[in-house]
Design an enzyme around this catalytic site. Structure first.
Site, PDB file in Angstrom:
ATOM      1  N   CYS A  13      60.415  11.504   1.781  1.00 31.10           N
ATOM      2  CA  CYS A  13      60.298  12.067   0.438  1.00 31.10           C
ATOM      3  C   CYS A  13      61.403  11.530  -0.445  1.00 31.10           C
ATOM      4  CB  CYS A  13      60.369  13.589   0.487  1.00 31.10           C
ATOM      5  SG  CYS A  13      61.962  14.218   1.058  1.00 31.10           S
ATOM      6  N   CYS A  16      65.017  11.852   0.613  1.00 26.92           N
ATOM      7  CA  CYS A  16      65.477  10.830   1.559  1.00 26.92           C
ATOM      8  C   CYS A  16      65.961   9.594   0.815  1.00 26.92           C
ATOM      9  CB  CYS A  16      64.352  10.437   2.506  1.00 26.92           C
ATOM     10  SG  CYS A  16      63.669  11.790   3.477  1.00 26.92           S
ATOM     11  N   CYS A  83      76.536 -25.306  25.429  1.00 32.82           N
ATOM     12  CA  CYS A  83      75.258 -25.233  24.701  1.00 32.82           C
ATOM     13  C   CYS A  83      74.873 -23.778  24.452  1.00 32.82           C
ATOM     14  CB  CYS A  83      74.147 -25.916  25.499  1.00 32.82           C
ATOM     15  SG  CYS A  83      74.392 -27.670  25.785  1.00 32.82           S
ATOM     16  N   ASP A 499      56.454 -21.045 -27.229  1.00 34.51           N
ATOM     17  CA  ASP A 499      56.800 -22.455 -27.401  1.00 34.51           C
ATOM     18  C   ASP A 499      55.476 -23.207 -27.529  1.00 34.51           C
ATOM     19  OD1 ASP A 499      58.384 -24.945 -27.158  1.00 34.51           O
ATOM     20  OD2 ASP A 499      57.273 -25.121 -25.282  1.00 34.51           O
TER      21      ASP A 499
END
Length: 811
Positions: A13, A16, A83, A499
């Site tokens: 809600c 919250c 690695c 424009d």
């Protein structure tokens, strides 16, 4: 400064929303936090010391969860512990990754990340950047629709709850409606035995399918931060607790108050589950636009690898790859054609209904569909850089926006749930003091009704659901709201300034008039085209095109020299050729009388003249025009019909600009405006008319787009213009401006309808639930009716927002 969007679980809600925003905003390093209940997301802008992990911890502490996902990669190329460390580091360094681990023996890498901050493709590319190949496991599995999954969960719980509640409801309500049935049933089963049965069935509902209300609501209440689940838990729990006392310790209550409300508790829980199920289904439909756009993505691509053409997952395509495209296939990534010819359906991106011809050098857009031909193309943009990915990102950003109108809702809902609980307590107190006998029973019914009927859910969903559906529908109609608040800003627009070049016109000059003054027309035109081939000017391309269309062979040009701002002087064979404006002719001593009549005629039509002289003799006048878009006049008429003023802004001469304006029905023209002067024109028009929208497409439009109240960029324009705009039209049709305005009007009207319903519902029905009608008409609202009304209020708000999916393009 970093901005991420977190997917937040547990919000039900508007209370919250406020709680999550306050918690995130109070985190050290967080600059801004905006939460959207409809999308269940939180957009957070932060800097050190805040990071995704700390933000997730903040949410957890506030009682909400940042959704996480885990992806496992098969990694090739790892050979040692270094690695492993390298892959782990690049994964952990990716924004949004909470944890990463690598197993050298299994050659796998696992990354847990916050949903919404990154994805498997981005993580795969991070691993690839470290020099390793990674392939997500199960990458071909269908993407889970979270809302559909949530709706299925609620459906299962609803079925169980309804099955357990039905016997209680039928016997209790049947007993009230048909007294003979009540007497018969009680004679067979017995009142106390029936109370035990009701207790068992109701307890099964509350600890089974409805336990979520208590698991979320009670902790929130204990933290001093009650929300929607708290109201439901208290309402149903109070009815159940009172009934338990009546069943197991009746001596603790007055004889007149020894009634049970097990059916109220069970029906309340069942009706709320029904509402949540319908709400989840409806919410799923609000995200339909994003799913449609995401569905346009290709899953695999045919790529040249090691001399072979192989099918690879879309996430493995990298920039520079050569892809093979078969007839009817979706285009996997943005790229450029290197061989083959075809037509491509780009309607889903540009809105243009006709397929676009593609040949060598043409651009291709991911998600569009190839026609009948086969082509190969080179990948230029992949993953999140493709136009389709950018469009999806724009729509997501707009859907997650918080409009200014939402600030009022946030202020109200911050105190709504505590106020409702206070009203419920006051209601109980008043009924205990002033209510008729049995006062305790009336107090319980009224207090529970107040708790149950209040609906902060509807208040919290009123604005974001409309934004989600409205912006999603706008995207389907070819209008992208880059900034959600443009939805509201468009409502106040009084004037639209366009424009001219590339917006109201095609932006591609064409030769419209050829006036021969001396010599053979074809020969002179071929000479002019040969000279203009040495120039980069757009008008030169127009002259070249007309020569090609007429099938002319161009002669060799031995010398060509540009004269700045005037034209070109060239040598073609033994002829001295001048191509340019009147100033060039005057400078070179060419008699200008022969040019006068053609120049006057072209000026009347608003054409740009190109003068030609050969060996000092006037030979030809060409009229060049930038054609008006076919739909520009209709767009202007539609804007006028909506009571808006329309202004054209152009760098052209006043006479040429006015000719175009007259053709389009535009009364106000600002001509001979330099690029840097467009922003000043916007400021002046705002002073004169009020709030202004500016529509443009070029780099020189960016300052005006940014300074306007709403900047609208034509999607066929430059990236700079699009970045400066609030709204982007995916196609070149200026009627998209009208679509944007209409979607804004309809969405804002929808929001106002939702807010009115949400507030009016609570203002009207909470007093009714408290019993204000009882002294006059003897009406006291049943908690079960309150639960049904509350459940339907949220569904009503979402359903009303979904009506925006029916908006059509107004032509």
């Amino acid at each position: 400064m970093t901005t991420i969007r977190l997917s937040v679980a547990g919000m039900t809600c508007a209370s919250c929303v406020g709680r999550v925003e306050r918690a995130l905003g109070a985190t050290e390093g967080v600059q801004a936090a905006s939460v959207n209940l409809a999308t269940e997301t939180a957009e957070v802008t932060f800097d050190a010391p805040a990071d995704p992990a700390s933000l997730s911890a903040t949410l957890d502490k506030a009682g909400y969860l940042a959704r996480v996902d885990t992806v496992v990669f098969d990694v090739e190329g790892m050979s040692c512990a270094s690695c492993v460390g390298r892959v782990e580091r690049v994964l952990a360094a990716t924004t949004g990754v909470v944890s990463a681990s690598v197993n050298l023996a299994a050659e796998t890498a696992s990354a847990t990340f916050l949903v919404g901050t990154t994805d498997a493709d981005e993580l795969r590319r991070a691993v690839a950047s470290a020099g390793y190949s990674a392939k997500p496991r199960g990458q071909d599995a269908p993407q889970v629709d979270r809302k559909a999954d949530e709706a299925r969960g609620y459906r299962g719980r609803l079925i169980v709850a309804a099955a357990l509640t039905l016997p209680v409801f039928v016997v209790e309500m049947g007993g009230h409606l048909v007294p003979a049935f009540h007497h018969w049933f009680m004679g067979v089963v017995g009142p106390q035995t029936w109370r035990f049965i009701q207790f068992v069935l109701t307890l099964a509902v509350l600890v089974g399918p409805a336990r979520g209300f208590f698991l979320k609501g009670i902790p929130a209440l204990l933290r001093g931060a009650p929300e929607m689940n708290s109201l439901v838990a208290m309402g149903a729990g109070s009815a159940f607790a009172y009934s338990c006392v009546t069943t197991f310790a009746p001596w603790a209550l007055p004889v007149s108050a020894r009634n049970v409300y097990f059916e109220a508790a069970a029906v309340i829980a069942t009706l709320i589950l029904l509402g949540r199920y319908l709400e989840a289904r409806a919410k799923g439909r609000t995200g339909e636009a994003i799913r449609k756009l995401a569905g346009m993505k290709a899953k695999t691509a045919r790529v040249e690898r090691g001399g072979d053409v192989v099918d690879v997952a879309i996430g493995e395509v990298v920039v520079g790859d050569v892809l093979h495209l078969r007839p009817g296939e979706k285009i996997a990534v943005d790229g450029v054609v290197i061989s083959g010819e075809s037509h491509v359906d780009e309607a889903m991106i540009s809105g243009e209904p006709l397929p676009v011809a593609k040949a060598e050098g043409a651009g291709l857009i991911a998600g569009t569909v190839n026609g009948e031909g086969a082509m190969t193309f080179r990948a230029q943009k992949v993953g999140g850089d493709t136009m389709l990915a950018q469009i999806i990102r724009m729509v997501e950003d707009a859907q997650g926006a918080k409009l200014p109108i939402q600030s009022l809702v946030d202020k109200v809902t911050m105190y709504f749930v505590p106020a409702v609980m206070g009203l419920a307590a006051l209601t109980v107190f008043v009924w205990l003091i002033f209510g008729p006998d049995p006062a305790l029973q009336y107090a319980l019914v009224a207090g529970v009704s107040v708790l149950i009927i209040a609906c902060p859910c509807a208040m919290g969903l009123a604005t974001p659901t409309s934004i989600m559906v409205g912006t999603g529908r706008a995207a389907e109609l070819g209008v992208l709201f880059r900034k959600g608040d443009a939805l509201q800003a468009l409502q106040g627009i009084k004037v639209v300034a366009f424009d001219k070049t590339g917006t109201l016109t095609e932006g591609k000059p064409v030769v419209t008039d050829v006036v021969r003054l001396s010599g053979d027309e074809a020969t002179v035109l071929a000479v002019v085209a040969a000279v203009e081939a040495q120039s980069e000017h757009p008008i030169a391309r127009a002259i070249e095109r007309i020569a090609q269309d007429r099938g002319l062979t161009l002669p060799e040009v031995s010398q060509a020299r540009a004269v700045a701002g005037q034209g070109v002087r060239a040598q073609v064979g033994d002829q001295a050729v001048l191509v340019g404006n009147l100033r060039l002719m005057e400078r070179e001593g060419v008699e200008g009388a022969a040019f006068a009549a053609p120049l006057e005629a072209l000026a009347e039509k608003g054409r740009t003249p190109v003068l030609v002289a050969i060996d000092g003799v006037p030979a030809m006048v060409l009229g060049v025009s930038d054609p008006v878009r076919a739909t520009s006049r209709a767009a202007v008429e539609m804007l006028h019909a909506r009571g808006l003023s329309v202004v054209m802004v152009s760098g052209d001469t006043t006479r040429a600009a006015q000719a175009i304006a007259a053709e389009l029905g535009i009364e106000r023209v600002e001509a001979e405006v330099l690029p840097k002067g467009k922003a000043k024109i916007v400021a002046a028009l705002r002073e004169e008319f009020g709030e202004i929208a500016f529509v443009g497409d070029g780099i020189n439009d960016a300052p005006a787009l940014a300074s306007a109240d709403v900047g609208i960029a034509v999607g066929t324009g430059t990236d700079v213009a699009i970045e400066a705009a609030d709204v982007v039209l995916m196609g070149a049709d200026p009627r998209g401006v009208v679509t944007a305005l209409d979607m804004s009007a309809k969405t804002m009207r929808n929001i106002r309808q939702n807010l009115f319903w949400a507030f009016a519902y609570n203002v009207a029905l909470i007093p009714v639930a408290a019993g204000v009608l009882y002294p006059v008409w003897g009406v006291l609202l049943s908690p079960m009716l309150g639960a049904g009304a509350m459940a339907m209020s949220s569904v009503f708000v979402i359903s009303n927002a979904l009506r925006l999916n029916g908006v059509v393009v107004l032509k």
